[in-house]
Design a protein around this motif. Structure first.
Motif, mmCIF file in Angstrom:
data_model
loop_
_atom_site.group_PDB
_atom_site.id
_atom_site.type_symbol
_atom_site.label_atom_id
_atom_site.label_comp_id
_atom_site.label_asym_id
_atom_site.label_seq_id
_atom_site.Cartn_x
_atom_site.Cartn_y
_atom_site.Cartn_z
ATOM 1 N N ALA A 147 0.823 -1.213 0.000
ATOM 2 C CA ALA A 147 0.000 0.000 0.000
ATOM 3 C C ALA A 147 0.854 1.259 0.000
ATOM 4 C CB ALA A 147 -0.924 -0.005 1.222
ATOM 5 N N PHE A 148 2.037 1.165 0.617
ATOM 6 C CA PHE A 148 2.934 2.318 0.707
ATOM 7 C C PHE A 148 4.322 1.921 0.208
ATOM 8 C CE2 PHE A 148 -0.265 2.847 4.073
ATOM 9 C CZ PHE A 148 -0.795 4.076 3.701
ATOM 10 N N PRO A 149 4.503 1.861 -1.105
ATOM 11 C CA PRO A 149 5.801 1.447 -1.663
ATOM 12 C C PRO A 149 6.882 2.482 -1.409
ATOM 13 C CG PRO A 149 4.341 2.224 -3.396
ATOM 14 C CD PRO A 149 3.514 2.167 -2.150
ATOM 15 N N GLN A 150 8.100 2.087 -1.705
ATOM 16 C CA GLN A 150 9.259 2.954 -1.500
ATOM 17 C C GLN A 150 9.075 4.267 -2.249
ATOM 18 O OE1 GLN A 150 12.897 1.323 -2.997
ATOM 19 N NE2 GLN A 150 14.210 2.840 -2.006
ATOM 20 N N GLN A 151 9.390 5.371 -1.600
ATOM 21 C CA GLN A 151 9.359 6.676 -2.244
ATOM 22 C C GLN A 151 10.443 7.558 -1.641
ATOM 23 O OE1 GLN A 151 5.270 7.950 -1.160
ATOM 24 N NE2 GLN A 151 6.198 9.566 0.054
ATOM 25 N N GLN A 152 10.854 8.518 -2.398
ATOM 26 C CA GLN A 152 11.935 9.404 -1.984
ATOM 27 C C GLN A 152 11.602 10.097 -0.668
ATOM 28 O OE1 GLN A 152 14.846 9.672 -3.619
ATOM 29 N NE2 GLN A 152 15.687 11.062 -2.097
ATOM 30 N N GLY A 153 12.518 10.001 0.284
ATOM 31 C CA GLY A 153 12.361 10.711 1.551
ATOM 32 C C GLY A 153 11.564 9.979 2.608
ATOM 33 N N LEU A 154 10.998 8.805 2.270
ATOM 34 C CA LEU A 154 10.197 8.060 3.235
ATOM 35 C C LEU A 154 11.000 6.878 3.776
ATOM 36 C CD1 LEU A 154 7.393 7.578 4.592
ATOM 37 C CD2 LEU A 154 6.900 6.012 2.690
ATOM 38 N N ARG A 155 11.143 6.828 5.075
ATOM 39 C CA ARG A 155 11.834 5.721 5.754
ATOM 40 C C ARG A 155 10.779 4.756 6.241
ATOM 41 N NH1 ARG A 155 12.536 4.815 11.157
ATOM 42 N NH2 ARG A 155 14.378 3.654 11.860
ATOM 43 N N ARG A 156 10.828 3.519 5.783
ATOM 44 C CA ARG A 156 9.877 2.501 6.204
ATOM 45 C C ARG A 156 10.541 1.577 7.218
ATOM 46 N NH1 ARG A 156 7.639 -0.229 0.885
ATOM 47 N NH2 ARG A 156 9.875 -0.261 0.405
ATOM 48 N N CYS A 157 9.858 1.379 8.324
ATOM 49 C CA CYS A 157 10.419 0.606 9.441
ATOM 50 C C CYS A 157 9.397 -0.415 9.928
ATOM 51 C CB CYS A 157 10.812 1.540 10.580
ATOM 52 S SG CYS A 157 11.426 0.706 12.064
ATOM 53 N N ILE A 158 9.815 -1.664 10.030
ATOM 54 C CA ILE A 158 8.964 -2.740 10.524
ATOM 55 C C ILE A 158 9.576 -3.296 11.805
ATOM 56 C CG2 ILE A 158 7.892 -4.951 10.013
ATOM 57 C CD1 ILE A 158 7.006 -2.734 8.109
ATOM 58 N N VAL A 159 8.809 -3.271 12.885
ATOM 59 C CA VAL A 159 9.274 -3.800 14.168
ATOM 60 C C VAL A 159 8.472 -5.042 14.524
ATOM 61 C CG1 VAL A 159 9.568 -3.358 16.634
ATOM 62 C CG2 VAL A 159 9.952 -1.508 14.980
#
Length: 271
Positions: free
Chosen positions: A151-163
């Motif tokens: 739903a929220f793929p990689q994009q410039q400036g976005l840090r995706r974090c899974i805990v």
């Protein structure tokens, strides 16, 4: 080790869309309350759990607490994550919000259950019982994580974090805890694989230690293996149980420093 995306002296998590599962009580509730203080205005906090009443109580606490949470949007999702519908409802709620100009997308996979610890491995002959446990504790975490990343793929400036909220039981066998150990071990490998596959995503398995929660009470009261049971009773009697607040503080420090190797398992006692 991967290069840190956040400066070591970072004091907040910027503007973020943050999802916390199992948020209605215990460690999940504490995470929700403490992480909200690290989110900049116009951040979104999605809280998912089965209990509507407890979620609304948490939302009221957040809304009324004042300092540090101005401009925070809080969304409660009553969901059974053991079902496709439950996972879908969390994703649908998250997609209601734009992540344009956000710094972080954070998913805290906290929802889990202890399972029946009053029996030993050879008693689990009912596949439906085992499947039900694994559906909530393993399948839901994979489905939710995968759906969110799509739903929220990689994009410039976005840090995706899974805990992944893990446990010592992901690494060490506890007699009469076959369901819990199996579930935690499966989740641990699941997120290690994700870290290998997606180097742009920050993945962490955090073991919060033996916390003073309802799960600890059930463990002390119902664990079949006497050695394991006595160890939990001893932790209580010697005042060695960890508060949710103390464990959460270490988790948030790790997230702020962002210097861990993606896919790593970090334990409360190692930090």
């Amino acid at each position: 080790m991967q290069t840190s995306c956040v400066a070591p002296d970072k004091k907040d998590l910027g503007r973020a869309l943050c999802i916390v599962t199992g948020a209605s009580k215990g460690f999940g509730r504490t995470i929700a309350k403490e992480i909200s203080l690290l989110l900049k205005p116009r951040s979104v906090l999605v809280l998912a759990a089965r209990s509507c009443e407890k979620l609304q109580e948490l939302k009221a606490d957040l809304d009324s607490s004042g300092a540090g949470r101005e401009g925070l949007v809080t969304c409660c999702v009553v969901a059974d994550l053991a079902t496709n519908e439950g996972v879908g409802s969390v994703i649908s709620a998250a997609k209601e919000f734009s992540i344009k100009d956000m710094d972080n997308l954070i998913l805290i996979n906290n929802a889990a259950s202890l399972g029946d610890v009053s029996r030993y491995t050879q008693s689990f002959t009912n596949m439906a019982e085992v499947d039900s446990y694994l559906s909530f504790n393993v399948s839901s975490a994979l489905s939710l994580t995968a759906s969110l990343l799509q739903a929220f793929p990689q994009q410039q400036g976005l840090r995706r974090c899974i805990v992944n909220v893990s446990s010592l039981c992901a690494l060490k066998p506890f007699p009469s805890w076959v369901l819990y150990c199996t579930g935690k071990a499966a989740r641990e490998m699941m997120f290690r694989v994700l870290a290998e596959e997606e180097p742009d995503i920050r993945v962490l398995s955090y073991s919060p230690g033996p916390m003073d929660t309802d799960m600890q009470i059930v463990a002390r009261d119902t664990t079949a293996d006497l050695t394991v049971k006595k160890s939990f009773v001893s932790l209580l009697n010697q005042g060695q149980l960890i508060t949710c607040e103390a464990s959460c503080a270490k988790l948030l420090k790790v997230l702020l420093e962002d210097s861990y190797l993606s896919g790593a398992h970090l334990d409360f006692y190692e930090l």
